[in-house]
Design a protein around this motif. Sequence first.
Motif, mmCIF file in Angstrom:
data_model
loop_
_atom_site.group_PDB
_atom_site.id
_atom_site.type_symbol
_atom_site.label_atom_id
_atom_site.label_comp_id
_atom_site.label_asym_id
_atom_site.label_seq_id
_atom_site.Cartn_x
_atom_site.Cartn_y
_atom_site.Cartn_z
ATOM 1 N N THR A 26 0.697 -1.224 -0.004
ATOM 2 C CA THR A 26 -0.213 -0.002 -0.166
ATOM 3 C C THR A 26 0.851 1.320 -0.083
ATOM 4 O OG1 THR A 26 -1.824 1.276 1.207
ATOM 5 C CG2 THR A 26 -0.217 -0.002 2.617
ATOM 6 N N GLY A 27 0.480 2.178 -0.663
ATOM 7 C CA GLY A 27 1.213 3.637 -0.905
ATOM 8 C C GLY A 27 0.656 4.279 -1.890
ATOM 9 N N THR A 28 0.959 5.712 -1.709
ATOM 10 C CA THR A 28 0.751 6.616 -2.902
ATOM 11 C C THR A 28 1.910 7.365 -2.972
ATOM 12 O OG1 THR A 28 -1.734 6.714 -2.317
ATOM 13 C CG2 THR A 28 -0.743 8.606 -3.850
ATOM 14 N N LEU A 29 2.396 7.661 -4.185
ATOM 15 C CA LEU A 29 3.385 8.409 -4.840
ATOM 16 C C LEU A 29 2.940 9.641 -5.659
ATOM 17 C CD1 LEU A 29 5.905 5.712 -5.620
ATOM 18 C CD2 LEU A 29 5.971 6.891 -3.490
ATOM 19 N N LEU A 30 2.953 10.907 -5.411
ATOM 20 C CA LEU A 30 2.535 11.926 -6.151
ATOM 21 C C LEU A 30 3.754 12.790 -6.375
ATOM 22 C CD1 LEU A 30 -0.840 12.593 -4.196
ATOM 23 C CD2 LEU A 30 -0.512 11.141 -6.280
ATOM 24 N N TYR A 31 3.489 13.224 -7.841
ATOM 25 C CA TYR A 31 4.948 14.020 -8.458
ATOM 26 C C TYR A 31 4.262 15.399 -9.028
ATOM 27 C CZ TYR A 31 7.420 9.620 -7.493
ATOM 28 O OH TYR A 31 7.788 8.371 -7.031
ATOM 29 N N THR A 32 4.389 16.710 -8.516
ATOM 30 C CA THR A 32 3.911 17.641 -9.030
ATOM 31 C C THR A 32 4.998 18.627 -9.914
ATOM 32 O OG1 THR A 32 2.680 17.943 -7.096
ATOM 33 C CG2 THR A 32 2.811 19.796 -8.528
ATOM 34 N N THR A 33 4.450 18.765 -11.344
ATOM 35 C CA THR A 33 5.496 19.609 -12.065
ATOM 36 C C THR A 33 4.591 20.932 -12.475
ATOM 37 O OG1 THR A 33 4.970 18.581 -14.051
ATOM 38 C CG2 THR A 33 6.810 17.902 -12.839
ATOM 39 N N GLY A 34 4.929 21.801 -13.137
ATOM 40 C CA GLY A 34 4.307 22.571 -13.969
ATOM 41 C C GLY A 34 3.738 21.940 -15.357
ATOM 42 N N PRO A 35 2.853 22.818 -15.873
ATOM 43 C CA PRO A 35 2.369 22.177 -17.319
ATOM 44 C C PRO A 35 3.331 22.050 -18.327
ATOM 45 C CG PRO A 35 1.960 24.711 -17.047
ATOM 46 C CD PRO A 35 2.624 24.153 -15.852
ATOM 47 N N HIS A 36 4.617 22.726 -18.282
ATOM 48 C CA HIS A 36 5.662 22.296 -19.263
ATOM 49 C C HIS A 36 6.157 20.984 -19.516
ATOM 50 C CE1 HIS A 36 7.396 24.064 -15.568
ATOM 51 N NE2 HIS A 36 8.152 22.998 -15.672
ATOM 52 N N ALA A 37 5.783 20.181 -18.582
ATOM 53 C CA ALA A 37 6.062 18.824 -18.349
ATOM 54 C C ALA A 37 5.366 18.068 -19.515
ATOM 55 C CB ALA A 37 5.933 18.143 -17.109
ATOM 56 N N VAL A 38 4.187 18.368 -19.812
ATOM 57 C CA VAL A 38 3.284 18.168 -20.699
ATOM 58 C C VAL A 38 3.247 18.697 -22.127
ATOM 59 C CG1 VAL A 38 0.904 17.343 -21.148
ATOM 60 C CG2 VAL A 38 1.956 17.077 -18.856
ATOM 61 N N THR A 39 3.156 20.005 -22.071
ATOM 62 C CA THR A 39 3.016 20.861 -22.939
ATOM 63 C C THR A 39 4.368 21.805 -23.093
ATOM 64 O OG1 THR A 39 0.569 21.236 -23.094
ATOM 65 C CG2 THR A 39 1.482 22.744 -24.373
ATOM 66 N N PRO A 40 5.126 21.787 -24.413
ATOM 67 C CA PRO A 40 6.332 22.536 -24.351
ATOM 68 C C PRO A 40 6.147 24.115 -24.228
ATOM 69 C CG PRO A 40 6.361 20.722 -26.099
ATOM 70 C CD PRO A 40 4.985 20.731 -25.067
ATOM 71 N N TYR A 49 0.302 3.276 -5.759
ATOM 72 C CA TYR A 49 -0.039 4.031 -6.583
ATOM 73 C C TYR A 49 0.761 5.272 -6.845
ATOM 74 C CZ TYR A 49 -3.282 7.475 -8.949
ATOM 75 O OH TYR A 49 -3.773 8.651 -9.659
ATOM 76 N N ALA A 50 0.881 5.499 -8.234
ATOM 77 C CA ALA A 50 1.832 6.508 -8.586
ATOM 78 C C ALA A 50 1.227 7.491 -9.713
ATOM 79 C CB ALA A 50 3.165 6.003 -9.202
ATOM 80 N N ALA A 51 1.274 8.786 -9.479
ATOM 81 C CA ALA A 51 0.984 9.841 -10.475
ATOM 82 C C ALA A 51 1.467 11.044 -10.586
ATOM 83 C CB ALA A 51 -0.656 10.045 -10.065
ATOM 84 N N HIS A 52 1.178 11.588 -11.856
ATOM 85 C CA HIS A 52 1.852 12.942 -12.068
ATOM 86 C C HIS A 52 0.938 13.930 -11.936
ATOM 87 C CE1 HIS A 52 3.409 15.880 -15.173
ATOM 88 N NE2 HIS A 52 4.185 16.110 -14.336
ATOM 89 N N VAL A 53 1.262 15.130 -11.240
ATOM 90 C CA VAL A 53 0.107 16.081 -11.229
ATOM 91 C C VAL A 53 0.798 17.444 -11.699
ATOM 92 C CG1 VAL A 53 -1.300 17.355 -9.598
ATOM 93 C CG2 VAL A 53 -0.575 15.178 -9.248
ATOM 94 N N PRO A 54 0.471 17.692 -13.124
ATOM 95 C CA PRO A 54 0.916 18.803 -13.636
ATOM 96 C C PRO A 54 0.009 20.009 -13.343
ATOM 97 C CG PRO A 54 -0.016 17.782 -15.351
ATOM 98 C CD PRO A 54 -0.062 16.733 -14.189
#
Length: 222
Positions: free
Chosen positions: A133-147, A178-183
Motif C-alpha cells: 500500500t502507498g501513494t506517490l504523487l509528483y507535481t510539476t508545471g504544465p511544461h512537463a506535458v506541453t512544451p 499508486y503513482a501519479a503525475h500532477v501537472p
Amino acid sequence: MPTLAIVGAGPGLGLSIARVFGAQGYSVALIARSRSTLDSLVAGLPGVDAAGYPADIMDRPSLVDAFKEIAANHDPVEVLEFSPAPRGPEPGLVLAGPLDVSVANVQPHFDFYVHGAITATGQVLPGMLERGTGTLLYTTGPHAVTPAPAMGNVGMACAALRNWVLNLHDALADKGVYAAHVPLATDAEPDAIAPHYWRIHTAGEGGEHLLSPEALRSTREL
C-alpha cells in the motif's frame, strides 16, 4: 497514524496539502532546505502531528538522511508528495530556451527534479511494496506535458520526470502502490488546489491528473 511526506514543502501548496491530510488524521513530515521555513510551516499546522526535516534536494545524502529521521520519528510513509520548486534565483538553476540549452544549464534541472524524485522515492517505495500500500504523487508545471519555449531546459527535466512516473504507475499497478503525475496549470489559491490531492490519493486511479481551472471547476461541481 499514517504519514505524509512532502519534499519541497513551502508556505503555499505544500502547507495547504499538509493541512488537508492532517485533517484526515495523517502525521506530516515536511522536507525543505531551511530550518526557519520548516519551523514556520509546523507553526501553521496547529492540531496536526507535524515535524520538519532540513535537506537540500541537490545534496542527495542529506535527503536520504532526512528520510532516515522521518522513519525514526513517524509511522511508515503512506503518501509521498514531491513538489520542489525554486522560490527565487537559485545558483545553477537558470532558464534557457531551445536554442540556448546546453549540458551545463540542463544538468542542474535533472539533478533537481529527476534525481531528487528518484532519491526520495527510493527511501519509501521498498516499504510500500512490502506493505502492499502507498501513494506517490509528483507535481510539476504544465511544461512537463506541453512544451514552453521559454522553459526549454526545465521542460526537458520535468518531461523526463513525467515519463518515469507514468511508467512507474504502470509497473506498480498490480502491487498495491499508486503513482501519479500532477501537472499544475492554474494559479488558483493553494487551498483550492490541495483537496484535489486528497481525492487523487483516495481514488487511486489514473497516471496523470492535470490540475487546470477547468478541472478544479468540474471537481467543485461533483
